[in-house]
Structures are given as C-alpha cells and as structure tokens.
Design an enzyme around this catalytic site. Structure first.
Site, PDB file in Angstrom:
ATOM      1  N   GLU A  16       8.361  11.472   2.974  1.00 33.61           N
ATOM      2  CA  GLU A  16       9.056  13.173   2.125  1.00 33.61           C
ATOM      3  C   GLU A  16      10.005  13.960   3.063  1.00 33.61           C
ATOM      4  O   GLU A  16      10.016  14.459   3.280  1.00 33.61           O
ATOM      5  CB  GLU A  16       7.256  13.556   2.765  1.00 33.61           C
ATOM      6  CG  GLU A  16       5.965  13.071   1.537  1.00 33.61           C
ATOM      7  CD  GLU A  16       4.975  13.702   2.032  1.00 33.61           C
ATOM      8  OE1 GLU A  16       4.415  14.971   2.478  1.00 33.61           O
ATOM      9  OE2 GLU A  16       4.149  13.420   1.667  1.00 33.61           O
ATOM     10  N   GLU A  53       1.720   7.049  -1.386  1.00 33.58           N
ATOM     11  CA  GLU A  53       1.133   7.191  -0.762  1.00 33.58           C
ATOM     12  C   GLU A  53       0.130   7.795  -2.067  1.00 33.58           C
ATOM     13  O   GLU A  53       0.634   9.245  -2.567  1.00 33.58           O
ATOM     14  CB  GLU A  53       1.504   8.259  -0.369  1.00 33.58           C
ATOM     15  CG  GLU A  53       0.442   9.293   0.939  1.00 33.58           C
ATOM     16  CD  GLU A  53       0.682   9.709   2.065  1.00 33.58           C
ATOM     17  OE1 GLU A  53       2.024   9.649   2.786  1.00 33.58           O
ATOM     18  OE2 GLU A  53       0.231  11.334   1.748  1.00 33.58           O
TER      19      GLU A  53
END
Length: 622
Positions: free
Chosen positions: A224, A335
């Site tokens: 991220e 994810e």
C-alpha cells in the site's frame, strides 16, 4: 486494512478439499453450494443433468474455446499473528486446521517481509539496528524471527500442497533507510545507496527463504505505497518514481543471484482512496489514481511482471482497464480482509455475498491470476495486532477454548481453490450480475489442466433464482437459493469456435446505447425502451471481414425481450447485403452465415409486439 465481514459461528466439519467425483462426465455436472444462512457450507449438491434441449430460464453461455488469463492460485497470508494463534493449538489440532486448508486447496500465499499491522509483538524488520546507525552491507540481516513459527507453517503448507506458491511483500524497509527513522510512515531516503541497499535487502530475503525451503514466486516492494499515514503500524509512502529506482536495481540483482522471483508493482487498492489522494505530496501528483500506469511507463517496467491489487477502495473493473493498457503485464489480486458486521449475526451472510461477487467472481472476471485474502487465522478478538484494523477477521478463528471456527472466507475461497487448479484458464461465460449487486446471477468459468470445466455462480437476489447453463449444445438448469454461492464441475468438450469481440461497434434504431450490445458484458444491454415496431434494427460491425459460421443475438437475463418477427442480413462491405437464415429460441436469436466472409450483421424487426426488444450480448463463431 479491511472492510466487509466474516463470522464467528461454530460449524460442522466440512473439508475444503473435495475431489471431483467420478460420476461427473459429459451427461452431468456436479454442484457444491454455500448459503448465507450457513445451513449449507460447501455442501455436496449432487449431479445435475445436461439435456440437449434449451431452457426458458436465463441461460449462461460457457465458451471454453475463448480463453483469458491462466490462474496462479488462491489463498491468504500466514501473518505473524496467524502463526501466533495457530501455535496456541496443540500440534494435532494445528494439523487439523492446516490439512483441509492446503491439501488440494489453497495454493498461493502472500507473506509479509517483516512486521505488518498483524504482528504479535513489537514491529520488526530483518535488519534492525540502534537509532542513528546504518547497515548498508546488511551484516545484521537475519530471518531468525520467522524460524520459530512462520517458516515451519509455510513448509507444512508446501508439504500438504506441493503446488503452493508464495509471494512476499514488505510493510516497511528497515528504519535506517527511511527519512523519519521509523518503521511507521516516512519515505525511503532519496539516495542511490539506499535504493541499492533496499534492493539488496529484498534479494537477501528471497535467498534466505529459499534456503529454508520456501521459494518466493513473486515479490512487491511496498505494501500500500499510497497509504502515507498507517494507523500505528509499519508503512511507507513510496511514490512511483522511487519504486522505479528500487526495481531498476532489484531486477538485475535477482537475476545475478540466480533467483527467478518475479516483481509486481503497486500492491494497493483498485482505486486510490480520496484521503490518500488528498495527502499526495507535490512530487507525486501524477500518481493520483494512476500509480500502476505511471510505474509501467518507466524504464523499470522491463523488470515488472505485473500489478497487484487490494479491495479496500474502488471496484475490480480497474484491473481490466489496466490490462487493456498493458496487456502483456499480469494482474494479481493480493489482499482483502473481511470485517465483523455491525450486527455480528449478519457477518457470515455479509461476507459470503460481498466476497462472492467482488473477490471470487469480480476479480477473476477482471484478469486477476490470484485471489488472496488477508489473515489465514486470528483469535476471537480479531487479533493479535499492532495498530491498524480492530475488526478484521481471518479465514479461520482460533477460539479461546481451542476450537476453530471456519469463517465465510473459508468457503468463498473454497469455491475456487477446491476446484480451480493452478494452471487453469479462465474462459468466456456470459454473466448477468454485477459487483454492484443488481439481483441477477453472476458467474465465472474455468477449464482445468485435466480438461474439466468449472463454473462458479452467485445469486445476487435474496430470493431463489432459476438459471441455466449452456455448453457445447447441451444445457442444465439449477435453482440457486437467495444469496447462495455454487460451484459446478463437469467434463466434456465444445466444438464452438468463438470470435473475440475486439474492436466491434454497433449502430441501432433506436440508436441510444447500441455499443452495450457488443461490449462483451451481458449485465448491460441495448434496448428499444419501447414496444417492438417494424423497422427497429441493431447492426453489429465485427471490425474486419472474416469467415463467420453463425452470430447469436442474446437478450441476456431479460428473456422476454426477444424479437417476435425479424430478418437478418449480412454484408462484407456494407453495400451489398444478403439474407441469412435465422432461428429463435426466446433468449437466443441465431443467424446461419454458412462461413461466408462477413463484416456487418443486421437484425431488423418485421412485427409489432408489446414487449421491448433487448440485446445484451452479440457473439460470433467461426
């Protein structure tokens, strides 16, 4: 990070891995089903008979000879927290959890490189030194932390499923490489020496894990990268230009080390969260909702195998848009966590429905080679964790009394992982449902390396819904309970030779939205929006002249919107037209073009009727 639910409900002992029964052959499909109320959980629904006649129910068409991405696998993450709670069990009880997950089941794991938000203890990397010190030679590098619990579990998973692959992702480099000297937040120091050190750190991890018996299939360089303010857990702002600096060093280093590990870029949401976009520094504004594209336009792209995505903002169609821009680069989904619903009693149902349409079907219909959930296991308090998500749930829950609850993710993953094997290819199937929940049946289809065909279908309606599946001239019917997820498996073959609708266009009268008939999406449609009248028409332009055996005009789920009277004409040049023989069975109106050279096909109504006329999908076959 997480949204959307899972559940803490005790269940009966259902095994994730279920072999394809010998009875599944060309005359029958076999079905397994999970319902939102939990009364059926990957339950064996038995055989469903094919027949040679059609169906009046909305019919999904599976074209196994039109192929898309090759699947790499499905799974979750054995995080530090997952390993910790699994090691609270006795060895025998732990084996009872691992065996049904990995024996002929889960086949792809995503492993944190160092600490994440789900760590049972202080945050760490593999090269931590006292504040103010550095270790550019990486002399203190060690994966010793992982030898106690994480690596033994990974090796056990590989023994249970020899096809298992592992990817790896760091939440933060060592603090001495960062601008703020902390594992939380900050950036990489903008220095060639630091870029080289970080690349070397990742290579040493890959080498160390391989020596421990866990080869790394793919690696990303930052989890991220646009989450610049992680809530108390390791993280880092990594703009695309810095990612390119690291990858341009990492690619050659991996090759020089003899490692075949592939590099993926991005590893973040389908679309950038507005809060992340609003906090973008001036030197990386080009990355706003465009990070993967920016990275793949750099020189580092030659070392990048594909792009990795998460579920926490946007929708799966972003992956198809990227594939259209960079078709040679793979797409991975890496994810998504469930989260406990506001009413815990609804968590199983909420998770099943959202994950079914977005992860299990939405991801794979949008080019993802993997579907990977977040934590494999957590405890009853949705932990342990350091900062980050307090409501995230695992694929399984290890309860305080030593029992284990299989959550909705166990079953949603199971509907893929049990039946769709690594090396399977996604194939064409019409699908009426959407990730936005339109109340229709949504599906995705695959052909396994052994030749079996798998269809995963989800009923987006709260009421039971009948539908049919058409494959190679045969059809079966099934009624899905409200909100249910089902997997159908059969053997057989189809002689159909579909033509990909690349570059197709359409014109129509009424003319609005004619393109929706040729967009390769049966959840959209062109429609007259009025009663049928003579002279209304739809004309498909196949982009170039080619030999076409037949064309199908498909109403989609609106099966009553078929033409009551029509003529079909075809042309190679748009000037000289000839009349084709047509046939209609409600949902499908077919033109027999006898293999003649064709570019344009037009269907024109010749009769009035009170019903609208709709075309959701136009398909052509050689």
């Amino acid at each position: 990070m997480a949204r959307f639910g899972t559940v803490l409900v005790a269940i009966t002992a259902t095994v994730l891995a279920a072999p394809l029964p010998a009875a599944a052959h060309e005359s029958t499909a076999h079905v397994w089903i999970t319902t939102p109320d939990g009364t059926q959980r990957l339950a064996d629904g038995g055989p469903v008979a094919f027949r040679k006649t059609g169906s009046s129910a909305p019919t999904v068409v599976v074209d196994p000879n039109r192929r898309f991405q090759t699947m790499a696998g499905f799974g979750a993450s054995i995080t530090d927290s997952s390993a910790s709670v699994l090691y609270r069990l006795t060895p025998a009880a732990r084996d009872d959890v691992m065996a049904p997950l990995f024996r002929n089941g889960l086949s792809y794991l995503r492993q944190p490189i160092g600490a994440s938000d789900f760590t049972d203890g202080p945050a760490y990397t593999y090269d931590d030194v006292p504040a103010g010190q550095t270790d550019f030679a990486l002399r203190r590098f060690s994966i010793g932390h992982d030898r106690a619990q994480i690596l033994p579990l990974l090796r056990q998973a590989r023994r249970l499923n020899p096809e298992l692959r592992v990817m790896a992702t760091p939440w933060s480099p060592p603090a001495w490489m960062k601008t703020n000297g902390s594992l939380v937040g900050g950036r990489l120091i903008d220095s060639p020496a630091v870029y080289r050190a970080y690349a070397a750190y990742l290579v040493k991890f890959v080498q160390a894990y391989r020596k421990e018996g866990v080869p790394i299939d793919t690696v990303t360089i930052q989890n991220e990268p646009q989450n610049r303010a992680p809530a108390g857990y390791p993280g880092m702002d990594l703009p695309s230009w810095q990612a390119a600096e690291v990858i341009e060093r990492l690619g050659p280093m991996l090759r020089a080390a003899g490692e075949r590990t592939k590099i993926l870029g991005y590893d973040h949401n389908w679309s950038e969260h507005p809060n992340d976009a609003a906090n973008t520094p001036p030197d990386s504004v080009a990355d706003i909702d465009h990070y993967p594209q920016e990275l793949l336009q750099t020189k580092a792209a030659r070392w990048i195998s594909g792009t990795a995505y998460h579920c926490y903002y946007g929708d799966p169609s972003a992956m198809t848009r990227l594939h259209s821009e960079f078709p040679s680069k793979d797409i991975y989904f890496t994810e998504c966590s469930g989260s406990q619903s506001s009413d815990p009693a609804n968590t199983f149902s909420d998770t099943l429905k959202w994950h079914a349409r977005n992860l299990i079907i939405g991801n794979t219909r949008n080019w993802a080679k993997t579907v990977i959930n977040w934590n494999l296991a957590l405890d009853e308090a949705n932990g342990p964790h350091n900062g980050g998500c307090g409501t995230c749930t695992g694929v399984v829950t290890v309860n305080n009394d030593g029992s284990v609850t299989r959550n909705a993710e166990f079953y949603t993953l199971g509907h893929l992982a049990t039946f769709v094997k690594p090396g399977a290819v996604r194939v064409a199937s019409t699908s009426f449902g959407t990730t936005g929940w339109n109340g229709r049946v949504m599906d995705v289809a695959f052909v396994n390396p052994d030749g079996s065909t798998v269809l995963v279908a989800h009923n987006e309606n709260d009421n039971p819904q009948a539908f049919a599946v058409r494959y190679g001239g045969r059809t079966f019917e099934y009624t899905l309970p409200g909100g249910a997820l089902a997997t159908f498996v059969w053997r057989g073959h189809s002689n159909d030779r579909p033509i990909a609708p690349t570059g197709w266009t359409a014109t129509a009268s009424p003319e609005a939205d004619a393109a929706l008939a040729v967009d390769d999406d049966a959840s959209t449609r062109w429609t007259t929006n009025a009663a049928q009248q003579p002279g209304q028409f739809l004309q498909a332009d196949l982009g170039r002249v080619q030999g076409v055996r037949r064309v199908v005009f498909d109403t989609g789920a609106d099966v009553g919107d078929f033409p009551r009277g029509y003529t079909i004409t075809a042309s190679a040049d748009g000037k000289r037209w000839w009349t084709a023989k047509g046939s209609s069975t409600d949902q499908f109106t077919e033109a027999d073009l006898r293999g003649r050279p064709v570019r344009y096909v037009r269907i024109t109504l010749t009769a009035a009727a009170g019903s609208w006329w709709s075309v959701a999908d136009v398909r052509a076959y050689r």
